[in-house]
Design an enzyme around this catalytic site. Structure first.
Site, mmCIF file in Angstrom:
data_model
loop_
_atom_site.group_PDB
_atom_site.id
_atom_site.type_symbol
_atom_site.label_atom_id
_atom_site.label_comp_id
_atom_site.label_asym_id
_atom_site.label_seq_id
_atom_site.Cartn_x
_atom_site.Cartn_y
_atom_site.Cartn_z
ATOM 1 N N GLU A 204 -9.027 -1.795 5.786
ATOM 2 C CA GLU A 204 -7.710 -1.969 6.415
ATOM 3 C C GLU A 204 -7.888 -2.138 7.920
ATOM 4 O O GLU A 204 -7.251 -2.965 8.548
ATOM 5 C CB GLU A 204 -6.831 -0.744 6.126
ATOM 6 C CG GLU A 204 -5.496 -0.808 6.856
ATOM 7 C CD GLU A 204 -4.511 0.265 6.426
ATOM 8 O OE1 GLU A 204 -4.956 1.262 5.834
ATOM 9 O OE2 GLU A 204 -3.316 0.093 6.687
ATOM 10 N N GLN B 27 0.822 -1.214 0.000
ATOM 11 C CA GLN B 27 0.000 0.000 0.000
ATOM 12 C C GLN B 27 0.858 1.267 0.000
ATOM 13 O O GLN B 27 1.555 1.539 0.979
ATOM 14 C CB GLN B 27 -0.869 -0.007 1.261
ATOM 15 C CG GLN B 27 -1.764 1.198 1.430
ATOM 16 C CD GLN B 27 -2.287 1.284 2.859
ATOM 17 O OE1 GLN B 27 -1.593 0.911 3.803
ATOM 18 N NE2 GLN B 27 -3.493 1.780 3.035
ATOM 19 N N GLY B 28 0.792 2.026 -1.061
ATOM 20 C CA GLY B 28 1.547 3.289 -1.136
ATOM 21 C C GLY B 28 0.609 4.476 -0.982
ATOM 22 O O GLY B 28 0.208 5.079 -1.984
ATOM 23 N N SER C 145 0.854 6.726 2.320
ATOM 24 C CA SER C 145 1.526 7.756 3.125
ATOM 25 C C SER C 145 2.730 8.351 2.403
ATOM 26 O O SER C 145 3.424 7.664 1.647
ATOM 27 C CB SER C 145 2.021 7.160 4.442
ATOM 28 O OG SER C 145 0.971 6.527 5.108
HETATM 29 C C1 LIG Z 1 4.221 -0.173 11.261
HETATM 30 C C2 LIG Z 1 3.650 0.794 10.270
HETATM 31 C C3 LIG Z 1 3.275 0.339 9.029
HETATM 32 C C4 LIG Z 1 2.777 1.233 8.095
HETATM 33 N N1 LIG Z 1 2.457 0.758 6.838
HETATM 34 C C5 LIG Z 1 2.014 1.616 5.902
HETATM 35 C C6 LIG Z 1 1.740 1.146 4.575
HETATM 36 O O1 LIG Z 1 1.896 -0.035 4.259
HETATM 37 N N2 LIG Z 1 1.342 2.048 3.651
HETATM 38 C C7 LIG Z 1 1.139 3.356 3.951
HETATM 39 O O2 LIG Z 1 0.722 4.095 3.070
HETATM 40 N N3 LIG Z 1 1.399 3.834 5.192
HETATM 41 C C8 LIG Z 1 1.843 2.997 6.169
HETATM 42 N N4 LIG Z 1 2.126 3.462 7.432
HETATM 43 C C9 LIG Z 1 2.029 4.888 7.692
HETATM 44 C C10 LIG Z 1 0.849 5.267 8.594
HETATM 45 O O3 LIG Z 1 -0.364 5.162 7.909
HETATM 46 C C11 LIG Z 1 1.129 6.699 9.075
HETATM 47 O O4 LIG Z 1 2.293 6.653 9.876
HETATM 48 C C12 LIG Z 1 -0.036 7.233 9.879
HETATM 49 O O5 LIG Z 1 -1.150 7.469 9.057
HETATM 50 C C13 LIG Z 1 0.345 8.537 10.600
HETATM 51 O O6 LIG Z 1 0.902 9.457 9.733
HETATM 52 P P1 LIG Z 1 2.269 10.193 10.107
HETATM 53 O O7 LIG Z 1 3.275 9.153 10.472
HETATM 54 O O8 LIG Z 1 2.599 11.106 8.979
HETATM 55 O O9 LIG Z 1 1.954 11.021 11.418
HETATM 56 P P2 LIG Z 1 1.154 12.407 11.506
HETATM 57 O O10 LIG Z 1 -0.093 12.329 10.684
HETATM 58 O O11 LIG Z 1 2.105 13.517 11.194
HETATM 59 O O12 LIG Z 1 0.756 12.434 13.024
HETATM 60 C C14 LIG Z 1 1.636 12.894 14.058
HETATM 61 C C15 LIG Z 1 0.838 12.943 15.353
HETATM 62 O O13 LIG Z 1 -0.227 13.919 15.249
HETATM 63 C C16 LIG Z 1 -1.491 13.317 15.548
HETATM 64 N N5 LIG Z 1 -2.537 13.884 14.676
HETATM 65 C C17 LIG Z 1 -2.451 14.123 13.358
HETATM 66 N N6 LIG Z 1 -3.634 14.613 12.893
HETATM 67 C C18 LIG Z 1 -4.488 14.653 13.937
HETATM 68 C C19 LIG Z 1 -5.861 15.056 14.098
HETATM 69 N N7 LIG Z 1 -6.580 15.512 13.066
HETATM 70 N N8 LIG Z 1 -6.411 14.958 15.351
HETATM 71 C C20 LIG Z 1 -5.680 14.500 16.412
HETATM 72 N N9 LIG Z 1 -4.375 14.114 16.317
HETATM 73 C C21 LIG Z 1 -3.788 14.191 15.107
HETATM 74 C C22 LIG Z 1 -1.291 11.845 15.223
HETATM 75 O O14 LIG Z 1 -2.229 11.024 15.905
HETATM 76 C C23 LIG Z 1 0.154 11.606 15.668
HETATM 77 O O15 LIG Z 1 0.190 11.406 17.061
HETATM 78 C C24 LIG Z 1 2.622 2.603 8.402
HETATM 79 C C25 LIG Z 1 3.010 3.057 9.658
HETATM 80 C C26 LIG Z 1 3.519 2.175 10.599
HETATM 81 C C27 LIG Z 1 3.919 2.691 11.937
#
Ligand SMILES: Cc1cc2nc3c(=O)[nH]c(=O)nc-3n(C[C@H](O)[C@H](O)[C@H](O)COP(=O)(O)OP(=O)(O)OC[C@H]3O[C@@H](n4cnc5c(N)ncnc54)[C@H](O)[C@@H]3O)c2cc1C
Length: 386
Positions: free
Chosen positions: A236, A118-119, A121
């Site tokens: 998902e 899944q691409g 993020s």
């Molecule tokens: C083990 C693992 C596997 C993953 N696999 C995939 C994958 O296969 N494909 C893929 O596309 N992605 C994948 N991801 C990415 C994952 O979907 C993102 O890490 C996640 O959506 C959070 O985005 P971010 O890391 O940019 O954090 P951010 O969105 O920057 O969040 C940072 C902090 O701010 C908080 N926050 C952000 N917005 C809000 C809001 N509106 N209200 C309250 N709090 C908020 C968050 O909860 C978090 O604590 C994976 C992540 C992990 C850890």
């Protein structure tokens, strides 16, 4: 359970025992081939895809038999699916794909011949997915894709990426996103593994540099990808809910056995902590049943999938934290240490599950979904309207 359901359980159990692939090889390449061989065995014998339509190689089981299926698979300790396509991309293709796309993609995904990742993020687009920037520009019969994805689980083993790309203007947010399926081996695709807390390489960065993608590999209409992505995201969160509930039922029994062996059950505090987990693993099972029931009745898991995801994510963190605590110093030994307990599985689980409240949508995002869509509280003004 009817007589037929119990007969199904017996048949499945016999099959899983008779064809069990044994212990996984240590070498990652060999392990991948071993898992693929197992998935092909399941598929070729009609034991793959419990919820999938028969037309695409699935079993199309009833609710009760889906529950049995997940219980027996967890009990047998056989390898699960490869990549993230099965639980996330497949329901999207089944709902929105053309007949030609379904024929081309679904069976090879279920059989494990092609691994999907899944691409979605990007470095600047996680919770706020509508801000993604990877661009796809139309050029004749193709799209030309440039940009970067990150945290792509199983990217190193992937044959196909299901992605969200920007086809609208930079400011178009959720209105300018398209769902595109990209060949992971196409010229211009580069995968750079990222090391996680366990020392493994579960996920990677993926770079697209002018990658040509046939327009026939777009799912749904151009700029309508956000609607499709929401289907994917719901699935998902629901994906594996029953499977995980069944697996954690087994893992909790294993932790109880370990506590008994080490004479810890005499401690009322330990008994209290295990009882708490016992109650929660049962709730997880009921909630997973509710999610499967919703999918069968409405075709969509609905917002209750966020409840499932929250329950599983916090449970798996808590059970490993308790296990490491109970083991004391021995709980901190890595698997190469001679005194490591059960090859350090509890420490590995403790480190691995730190990410559980981030992946598939962070804990805060899941709580927002529950607040808004289950409890009817006001909408988060920072997120797209539903
Ligand atoms: C083990 C693992 C596997 C993953 N696999 C995939 C994958 O296969 N494909 C893929 O596309 N992605 C994948 N991801 C990415 C994952 O979907 C993102 O890490 C996640 O959506 C959070 O985005 P971010 O890391 O940019 O954090 P951010 O969105 O920057 O969040 C940072 C902090 O701010 C908080 N926050 C952000 N917005 C809000 C809001 N509106 N209200 C309250 N709090 C908020 C968050 O909860 C978090 O604590 C994976 C992540 C992990 C850890």
């Amino acid at each position: 359970m009817t007589v037929e359901d119990e007969a199904f359980r017996d048949r499945l159990r016999q099959f899983l025992t008779g064809h069990h692939p044994g212990r996984p090889p240590k070498d990652p390449r060999e392990r991948l081939a071993w898992t693929k061989a197992w998935l092909a065995t399941l598929f070729d014998n009609g034991y793959a895809g419990p919820s999938w339509p028969r037309e695409f190689g699935g079993m199309e089981l009833s609710f009760a038999q889906q529950v049995i299926y997940h219980e027996e698979v967890a009990r047998a300790r056989v390898p699960g699916p490869l990549g993230t396509g099965l639980g996330i991309a497949a329901p999207t293709i089944i709902t929105y794909g053309t007949q030609e796309q379904k024929q081309r993609w679904l069976a090879p995904m279920l059989r494990g011949d092609k691994v999907w990742a899944q691409g979605y993020s990007e470095p600047e687009a996680g919770s706020d997915l509508p801000s993604l920037r990877t661009m796809a520009r139309r050029d004749g019969a193709d799209y030309v894709v440039s940009g970067q994805k990150v945290w792509t689980s199983h990217a190193a083993d992937a044959d196909i990426f299901f992605t969200l790309v920007r086809t609208g203007t930079r400011e178009s947010r959720q209105h300018g996103i398209t769902y595109l399926v990209i060949d992971a081996h196409a010229p211009g695709v580069q995968v750079r593994p990222l090391r996680d807390l366990t020392g493994g390489h579960l996920f990677a960065e993926v770079f697209f540099d002018d990658v040509r993608v046939p327009a026939g590999d777009r799912i749904g209409e151009e700029n309508d990808g956000w609607r499709l992505a929401r289907t994917s995201l719901g699935h998902e969160r629901a994906a594996g809910a029953m499977n995980q509930a069944a697996m954690y039922r087994r893992v909790l029994t294993e932790l109880e056995d370990l506590a008994r062996e080490r004479g810890l059950l005499a401690d009322p505090l330990v008994r209290d902590q295990l009882t708490d987990l016992e109650i929660r693993v049962r709730i997880m099972r009921y909630n997973a049943q509710r999610t499967i029931g919703d999918i069968l009745a409405k075709g969509e898991p609905g917002p209750a999938s966020s409840v499932s995801r929250l329950l599983v994510a916090t449970f798996e963190q808590d059970i490993h934290e308790l296990a490491v605590d109970l083991l004391g110093q021995a709980g901190l030994l890595g698997k190469s240490e001679s005194r490591a307990v059960q090859r350090s599985r509890w420490l590995h689980g403790f480190l691995r599950t730190r990410a559980s409240t981030i992946g598939a949508g962070t804990r805060e995002i899941q709580l927002n979904t529950v607040a808004e869509q289950v409890l009817g509280l006001p909408h988060d003004p920072g997120m797209p309207a539903r």
